[in-house]
Design a protein around this motif. Structure first.
Motif, PDB file in Angstrom:
ATOM      1  N   GLN A 101      -2.178   6.914 -60.277  1.00  0.00           N
ATOM      2  CA  GLN A 101      -2.022   6.581 -58.858  1.00  0.00           C
ATOM      3  C   GLN A 101      -2.900   7.492 -58.049  1.00  0.00           C
ATOM      4  OE1 GLN A 101       1.813   8.722 -58.644  1.00  0.00           O
ATOM      5  NE2 GLN A 101       0.849  10.654 -58.973  1.00  0.00           N
ATOM      6  N   PRO A 102      -3.135   7.170 -56.821  1.00  0.00           N
ATOM      7  CA  PRO A 102      -4.031   7.574 -55.969  1.00  0.00           C
ATOM      8  C   PRO A 102      -3.644   9.385 -55.717  1.00  0.00           C
ATOM      9  CG  PRO A 102      -3.211   5.828 -54.898  1.00  0.00           C
ATOM     10  CD  PRO A 102      -2.327   6.137 -56.245  1.00  0.00           C
ATOM     11  N   VAL A 103      -4.675  10.117 -55.780  1.00  0.00           N
ATOM     12  CA  VAL A 103      -4.668  11.557 -55.607  1.00  0.00           C
ATOM     13  C   VAL A 103      -5.850  12.148 -55.222  1.00  0.00           C
ATOM     14  CG1 VAL A 103      -4.475  13.643 -57.396  1.00  0.00           C
ATOM     15  CG2 VAL A 103      -3.333  11.843 -58.191  1.00  0.00           C
ATOM     16  N   VAL A 104      -5.656  13.319 -54.178  1.00  0.00           N
ATOM     17  CA  VAL A 104      -6.614  13.928 -53.601  1.00  0.00           C
ATOM     18  C   VAL A 104      -7.238  15.085 -54.294  1.00  0.00           C
ATOM     19  CG1 VAL A 104      -7.239  15.095 -51.316  1.00  0.00           C
ATOM     20  CG2 VAL A 104      -5.876  12.940 -51.389  1.00  0.00           C
ATOM     21  N   PHE A 105      -8.060  15.206 -54.880  1.00  0.00           N
ATOM     22  CA  PHE A 105      -8.665  16.613 -55.459  1.00  0.00           C
ATOM     23  C   PHE A 105      -9.435  17.253 -54.280  1.00  0.00           C
ATOM     24  CE2 PHE A 105      -8.220  13.992 -59.145  1.00  0.00           C
ATOM     25  CZ  PHE A 105      -7.693  14.894 -60.054  1.00  0.00           C
ATOM     26  N   ARG A 106      -9.075  18.594 -54.278  1.00  0.00           N
ATOM     27  CA  ARG A 106      -9.524  19.569 -52.969  1.00  0.00           C
ATOM     28  C   ARG A 106     -10.139  20.901 -53.478  1.00  0.00           C
ATOM     29  NH1 ARG A 106      -4.889  21.134 -49.050  1.00  0.00           N
ATOM     30  NH2 ARG A 106      -4.130  21.972 -50.970  1.00  0.00           N
ATOM     31  N   ASP A 107     -11.292  20.972 -53.163  1.00  0.00           N
ATOM     32  CA  ASP A 107     -12.309  22.119 -53.525  1.00  0.00           C
ATOM     33  C   ASP A 107     -12.119  22.939 -52.266  1.00  0.00           C
ATOM     34  OD1 ASP A 107     -13.922  24.251 -54.150  1.00  0.00           O
ATOM     35  OD2 ASP A 107     -15.714  22.747 -54.929  1.00  0.00           O
TER      36      ASP A 107
ATOM     37  N   PHE B 272     -11.915  14.843 -51.869  1.00  0.00           N
ATOM     38  CA  PHE B 272     -12.015  13.335 -52.204  1.00  0.00           C
ATOM     39  C   PHE B 272     -10.585  12.589 -52.779  1.00  0.00           C
ATOM     40  CE2 PHE B 272     -13.403  15.782 -56.035  1.00  0.00           C
ATOM     41  CZ  PHE B 272     -12.854  14.923 -56.905  1.00  0.00           C
ATOM     42  N   LEU B 273     -10.667  11.554 -52.505  1.00  0.00           N
ATOM     43  CA  LEU B 273      -9.502  10.778 -52.951  1.00  0.00           C
ATOM     44  C   LEU B 273      -9.757   9.714 -54.110  1.00  0.00           C
ATOM     45  CD1 LEU B 273      -6.650   9.527 -52.456  1.00  0.00           C
ATOM     46  CD2 LEU B 273      -7.536   7.855 -50.820  1.00  0.00           C
ATOM     47  N   THR B 274      -9.279   9.883 -55.157  1.00  0.00           N
ATOM     48  CA  THR B 274      -9.452   8.866 -56.372  1.00  0.00           C
ATOM     49  C   THR B 274      -8.164   8.662 -57.112  1.00  0.00           C
ATOM     50  OG1 THR B 274     -10.797   8.736 -58.363  1.00  0.00           O
ATOM     51  CG2 THR B 274      -9.664  10.921 -57.846  1.00  0.00           C
ATOM     52  N   ARG B 275      -8.152   7.953 -58.171  1.00  0.00           N
ATOM     53  CA  ARG B 275      -7.046   7.709 -58.965  1.00  0.00           C
ATOM     54  C   ARG B 275      -7.202   8.332 -60.155  1.00  0.00           C
ATOM     55  NH1 ARG B 275      -4.241   3.334 -57.892  1.00  0.00           N
ATOM     56  NH2 ARG B 275      -3.479   2.894 -59.763  1.00  0.00           N
TER      57      ARG B 275
ATOM     58  N   THR C  94       1.401  17.889 -51.210  1.00  0.00           N
ATOM     59  CA  THR C  94       1.049  16.694 -50.580  1.00  0.00           C
ATOM     60  C   THR C  94       0.147  16.945 -49.436  1.00  0.00           C
ATOM     61  OG1 THR C  94       2.848  16.291 -49.242  1.00  0.00           O
ATOM     62  CG2 THR C  94       3.057  15.238 -51.262  1.00  0.00           C
ATOM     63  N   ILE C  95      -0.738  15.942 -49.219  1.00  0.00           N
ATOM     64  CA  ILE C  95      -1.769  15.763 -48.126  1.00  0.00           C
ATOM     65  C   ILE C  95      -1.724  14.681 -47.265  1.00  0.00           C
ATOM     66  CG2 ILE C  95      -3.689  15.318 -49.304  1.00  0.00           C
ATOM     67  CD1 ILE C  95      -5.212  17.375 -47.684  1.00  0.00           C
ATOM     68  N   GLU C  96      -2.130  14.761 -45.959  1.00  0.00           N
ATOM     69  CA  GLU C  96      -1.974  13.539 -45.200  1.00  0.00           C
ATOM     70  C   GLU C  96      -3.622  13.174 -45.360  1.00  0.00           C
ATOM     71  OE1 GLU C  96      -1.070  11.535 -40.979  1.00  0.00           O
ATOM     72  OE2 GLU C  96       0.150  13.035 -41.570  1.00  0.00           O
TER      73      GLU C  96
ATOM     74  N   PRO D 101      -0.658  13.098 -53.395  1.00  0.00           N
ATOM     75  CA  PRO D 101      -0.510  14.432 -54.017  1.00  0.00           C
ATOM     76  C   PRO D 101      -1.598  14.927 -53.758  1.00  0.00           C
ATOM     77  CG  PRO D 101       0.358  12.679 -55.570  1.00  0.00           C
ATOM     78  CD  PRO D 101      -0.155  11.885 -54.228  1.00  0.00           C
ATOM     79  N   VAL D 102      -1.853  16.168 -53.933  1.00  0.00           N
ATOM     80  CA  VAL D 102      -3.025  17.018 -53.823  1.00  0.00           C
ATOM     81  C   VAL D 102      -3.187  18.042 -54.780  1.00  0.00           C
ATOM     82  CG1 VAL D 102      -2.215  18.621 -52.178  1.00  0.00           C
ATOM     83  CG2 VAL D 102      -4.812  18.398 -52.231  1.00  0.00           C
ATOM     84  N   VAL D 103      -4.224  18.145 -55.660  1.00  0.00           N
ATOM     85  CA  VAL D 103      -4.542  18.900 -56.711  1.00  0.00           C
ATOM     86  C   VAL D 103      -5.661  19.843 -56.355  1.00  0.00           C
ATOM     87  CG1 VAL D 103      -5.275  18.994 -59.034  1.00  0.00           C
ATOM     88  CG2 VAL D 103      -3.590  17.131 -58.550  1.00  0.00           C
ATOM     89  N   ASP D 104      -5.453  21.080 -56.275  1.00  0.00           N
ATOM     90  CA  ASP D 104      -6.597  22.186 -55.982  1.00  0.00           C
ATOM     91  C   ASP D 104      -7.470  22.464 -57.184  1.00  0.00           C
ATOM     92  OD1 ASP D 104      -6.051  22.148 -53.199  1.00  0.00           O
ATOM     93  OD2 ASP D 104      -4.429  23.870 -53.792  1.00  0.00           O
ATOM     94  N   VAL D 105      -8.630  22.326 -57.056  1.00  0.00           N
ATOM     95  CA  VAL D 105      -9.568  22.551 -58.171  1.00  0.00           C
ATOM     96  C   VAL D 105     -10.545  23.745 -57.694  1.00  0.00           C
ATOM     97  CG1 VAL D 105      -9.635  20.251 -59.180  1.00  0.00           C
ATOM     98  CG2 VAL D 105     -11.341  20.928 -57.518  1.00  0.00           C
TER      99      VAL D 105
END
Length: 81
Positions: A10-16, A23-26, A34-36, A44-48
């Motif tokens: 699914q589409p997921v946002v990875f945030r540094d 950036f938005l990717t699958r 989550t993030i708008e 959904p947002v995943v912090d890296v």
């Protein structure tokens, strides 16, 4: 292909957070947060910890090790021959 064997792609946002970059990717990664996004959708947002915006290799801030200088210093110190 067997059904219900693979995780959702699914589409997921990875945030540094260190670089202030996202950036938005699958992906199959999931998160409770989550993030708008810019398109108005919520993802959904995943912090890296490190991304291409903060990694020294991609930013050009990588240190190079002077191996020849290290060998010379070792030989000076310990009298290599």
């Amino acid at each position: 292909m067997q059904q219900d064997k693979h995780p959702d792609y699914q589409p997921v946002v990875f945030r540094d957070r260190a670089a202030g970059y996202a950036f938005l990717t699958r992906s199959t990664a999931t998160s409770d947060q989550t993030i708008e996004w810019d398109d108005g959708e919520t993802y959904p947002v995943v912090d890296v910890e490190t991304s291409s915006e903060s990694h020294p290799f991609y930013t050009g801030k990588a240190r190079t090790v002077d191996s020849e200088g290290r060998v010379a210093a070792f030989e000076r110190r310990y009298g290599g021959g």
